[in-house]
Design a protein around this motif. Structure first.
Motif, PDB file in Angstrom:
ATOM      1  N   ASN A  16       1.126   1.688  -0.042  1.00  0.00           N
ATOM      2  CA  ASN A  16       0.370   0.550   0.477  1.00  0.00           C
ATOM      3  C   ASN A  16       1.255  -0.177   1.485  1.00  0.00           C
ATOM      4  O   ASN A  16       2.242  -0.813   1.102  1.00  0.00           O
TER       5      ASN A  16
ATOM      6  N   LYS B  24      -5.825  -1.072  -4.094  1.00  0.00           N
ATOM      7  CA  LYS B  24      -5.454  -2.444  -4.411  1.00  0.00           C
ATOM      8  C   LYS B  24      -6.048  -2.847  -5.747  1.00  0.00           C
ATOM      9  O   LYS B  24      -7.058  -2.325  -6.200  1.00  0.00           O
TER      10      LYS B  24
ATOM     11  N   SER C  48      -2.218   3.225  -5.044  1.00  0.00           N
ATOM     12  CA  SER C  48      -2.991   3.811  -3.940  1.00  0.00           C
ATOM     13  C   SER C  48      -4.242   2.998  -3.645  1.00  0.00           C
ATOM     14  O   SER C  48      -4.772   3.033  -2.546  1.00  0.00           O
TER      15      SER C  48
ATOM     16  N   SER D 156      -2.602  -0.178   6.000  1.00  0.00           N
ATOM     17  CA  SER D 156      -3.475  -0.696   4.922  1.00  0.00           C
ATOM     18  C   SER D 156      -3.986  -2.058   5.389  1.00  0.00           C
ATOM     19  O   SER D 156      -3.718  -3.097   4.783  1.00  0.00           O
TER      20      SER D 156
END
Length: 425
Positions: A272, A366, A364, A202
């Motif tokens: 994440n 931000k 899933s 991520s």
């Protein structure tokens, strides 16, 4: 050394009406009149540092402990140590200033160091050396490195750090001034020690990654706080846990969709990889809980949401124990290191759901509401809050990416005196 004196009177004259600084043949006068004198004195130190002044002597009347510390904070620079001669004050206060200065200078050194220089094992080594210098024979430590973490069940630190060529580390420092091997542990400190955070898969954008050497600010802060408390005469046993790793990308990096099973049985789905701080802190909190200490404090540069909520002049506080929260806020005011409580209830735990595990480490995507509170709620799963009072400090104020009117770029040290006061209180 440039002579610095104080004046409570407004300046009128050649330096402009209400000028903060006035120069004369004897040195510089700081005119600190106004509603927030400590902020003005710190601004004066910052202005002098910006003018290239790096050696000063504080002289004359009015230099209380708090005013001298505010000036030091403004004068400090990441480009080299400043020479500062404290004003003549009470001997006990002078000793306190020197102890606080020693801890703050160590913290600035390790946080401001480049990630190439300050990697997980180096951070652990620096912490042990710093605390051993202050605590002497009362300090012992254990360092678990690399795959040995997995063998002992510390899956969070290992998963986050395994993609780096520089292995992850979990450091335990035991400060035991009692001389008794079976003495109860009065308090535990847990620090997030991510020496560099790329975000993993991520991945962060370059602008968000540039200052990520500061992501070990929690580890540095709790270490400096313990050192400062020891220097003030801490006489109870305290254990320190530093959870250190580099969060990088490689073929063996942890991935979205992975599920971690922690020593306390909690399962966590990874949604994440940039929410890695809570994963390593979970190991430290489990270890702290195993000691049955009545007080557990963790500190971390954990969420941008905390910075959005309280800005960069305050740290954010979280606890399930309202009396501890009140005490923590009162002590932050006492030591002039502002901190503010944010909401945390057990039902916040349900706001990070997973279809496949007990919880997820984030969302899933931000963003979303109450990001700082849900991060704290994640951590609460790894503490026995019936057994221990637990305080989580989200260090929104511990680092400046760029200079402002009071601070140079880099580490501020805000949080050190506050956590030390909690240990001593």
């Amino acid at each position: 050394m440039l002579r610095i004196t104080l004046s409570a009177e407004a300046h009128t004259g050649m330096w402009g009406d209400n000028a903060l600084l006035a120069y004369d043949a004897d040195g510089v006068v700081i005119h600190y009149q106004g509603e927030f004198p400590l902020r003005r004195i710190q601004q004066a130190g910052r202005q002098l540092q910006g003018q290239g002044i790096s050696a000063v002597s504080l002289e004359g009347e009015g230099w209380s402990y708090e005013r001298q510390w505010a000036f030091y904070c403004g004068l400090s620079s990441p480009k080299g140590a400043v020479k500062l001669r404290w004003a003549s004050i009470d001997e006990d206060e002078l000793e306190l200033l020197n102890a606080r200065h020693h801890s703050a200078e160590w913290l600035r050194k390790v946080i401001n160091a480049s990630p190439q220089e300050m990697y997980p094992e180096r951070l652990a080594e620096e912490a042990v050396a710093f605390l051993s210098d202050i605590g002497g024979e009362h300090i012992s430590h254990e360092c678990i490195v690399g795959d040995a973490l997995l063998e002992q069940g510390w899956v969070g630190v290992h998963s986050v750090g395994r993609a780096s060529s520089r292995p992850p580390v979990m450091l335990t420092v035991d400060y035991n001034p009692t001389g008794q091997a079976d003495a109860p542990v009065a308090a535990c400190l847990v620090g997030k020690g991510i020496t560099f955070d790329s975000g993993g898969y991520s991945i962060k954008p370059s602008a968000g990654m540039a200052a990520m050497k500061c992501d070990m600010g929690g580890a540095a802060t709790v270490t400096a706080a313990l050192g400062y408390a020891i220097a003030q005469g801490l006489n109870q046993r305290v254990k320190l846990y530093l959870c250190c790793a580099e969060n990088l990308i490689a073929g063996n990096a942890y991935k979205l969709g992975d599920i971690l099973t922690y020593k306390n049985g909690q399962t966590v789905e990874i949604l994440n990889t940039d929410a890695e701080g809570r994963l390593v802190l979970a190991d430290g909190l489990i270890a702290a809980t195993e000691t049955k200490a009545p007080l557990i404090i963790d500190a971390a540069t954990l969420t941008g949401a905390a910075m959005m909520a309280v800005g960069t002049d305050y740290n954010a506080l979280f606890s399930m124990d309202k009396s501890l929260l009140l005490k923590a806020q009162q002590l932050s005011d006492l030591v002039n290191e502002p901190a503010w409580p944010l909401p945390l209830e057990t039902w916040h735990q349900s706001q990070l759901p997973s279809h496949y595990a007990d919880t997820a480490n984030g969302r899933s995507q931000k963003g979303g509401m109450a990001g700082a509170s849900t991060a704290a709620a994640f951590l609460s799963r790894f503490v026995d809050t019936q057994q221990s009072q637990w305080l989580h400090v989200d260090l929104a104020a511990c680092f400046r990416e760029s200079p402002d009117s009071r601070w140079a770029a880099g580490a501020t040290g805000l949080g050190v005196a506050h956590i030390a006061a909690l240990l001593l209180g």
